[in-house]
Design a protein around this motif. Structure first.
Motif, mmCIF file in Angstrom:
data_model
loop_
_atom_site.group_PDB
_atom_site.id
_atom_site.type_symbol
_atom_site.label_atom_id
_atom_site.label_comp_id
_atom_site.label_asym_id
_atom_site.label_seq_id
_atom_site.Cartn_x
_atom_site.Cartn_y
_atom_site.Cartn_z
ATOM 1 N N LYS A 30 3.517 31.558 -51.797
ATOM 2 C CA LYS A 30 4.879 31.959 -52.126
ATOM 3 C C LYS A 30 4.921 33.472 -52.208
ATOM 4 O O LYS A 30 4.407 34.079 -53.149
ATOM 5 N N SER A 49 14.538 30.691 -57.717
ATOM 6 C CA SER A 49 14.504 29.295 -57.281
ATOM 7 C C SER A 49 13.390 28.532 -57.984
ATOM 8 O O SER A 49 12.442 29.126 -58.506
ATOM 9 N N ASP A 50 13.509 27.223 -57.966
ATOM 10 C CA ASP A 50 12.463 26.387 -58.551
ATOM 11 C C ASP A 50 11.133 26.604 -57.832
ATOM 12 O O ASP A 50 10.071 26.544 -58.444
ATOM 13 N N GLU A 51 11.197 26.881 -56.556
ATOM 14 C CA GLU A 51 9.980 27.133 -55.770
ATOM 15 C C GLU A 51 9.243 28.376 -56.289
ATOM 16 O O GLU A 51 8.020 28.370 -56.444
ATOM 17 N N LYS A 54 7.715 27.586 -59.643
ATOM 18 C CA LYS A 54 6.469 26.821 -59.511
ATOM 19 C C LYS A 54 5.296 27.758 -59.238
ATOM 20 O O LYS A 54 4.232 27.631 -59.849
ATOM 21 N N TYR A 68 5.738 25.450 -65.813
ATOM 22 C CA TYR A 68 6.877 25.307 -64.899
ATOM 23 C C TYR A 68 8.079 24.762 -65.667
ATOM 24 O O TYR A 68 9.207 25.225 -65.488
ATOM 25 N N THR A 72 11.686 26.566 -65.916
ATOM 26 C CA THR A 72 12.824 25.870 -65.332
ATOM 27 C C THR A 72 13.887 25.559 -66.374
ATOM 28 O O THR A 72 15.087 25.726 -66.125
#
Length: 92
Positions: A30, A49-51, A54, A68, A72
């Protein structure tokens, strides 16, 4: 604690520089920039973003208490409208 405070606290707890965290995120497939990480941790940009969360959680959870789920949850508490949060809390 809002998202940026949570992230900033995890970065401080890690003792790592933004550059080191960014490099570790790349290892986990990422790519984010140092500038972007700085902006989200200072609250100058909305939570990512959630990505991205993570990747940050994978990197930072090895040396901090961040998860996470914590990132989140902080993100969604900020972006979900108050009336929706109240409806969720009341079981609607």
């Amino acid at each position: 604690m809002n998202y940026s405070e949570l992230l900033r606290s995890a970065v401080k707890e890690s003792g790592w520089s933004y550059s080191h965290i960014v490099e570790q995120c790349k290892v986990h497939n990422k790519a984010i920039s140092r500038s972007y990480l700085s902006k989200i941790s200072r609250g100058l940009m909305p939570p990512p973003s959630d990505e991205v969360n993570k990747a940050l959680a994978v990197v930072l959870s090895s040396v901090t208490s961040i998860t996470y789920e914590k990132l989140t949850l902080a993100k969604y508490k900020e972006i979900i409208p108050d009336e929706v949060l109240k409806a969720i809390a009341s079981g609607q």
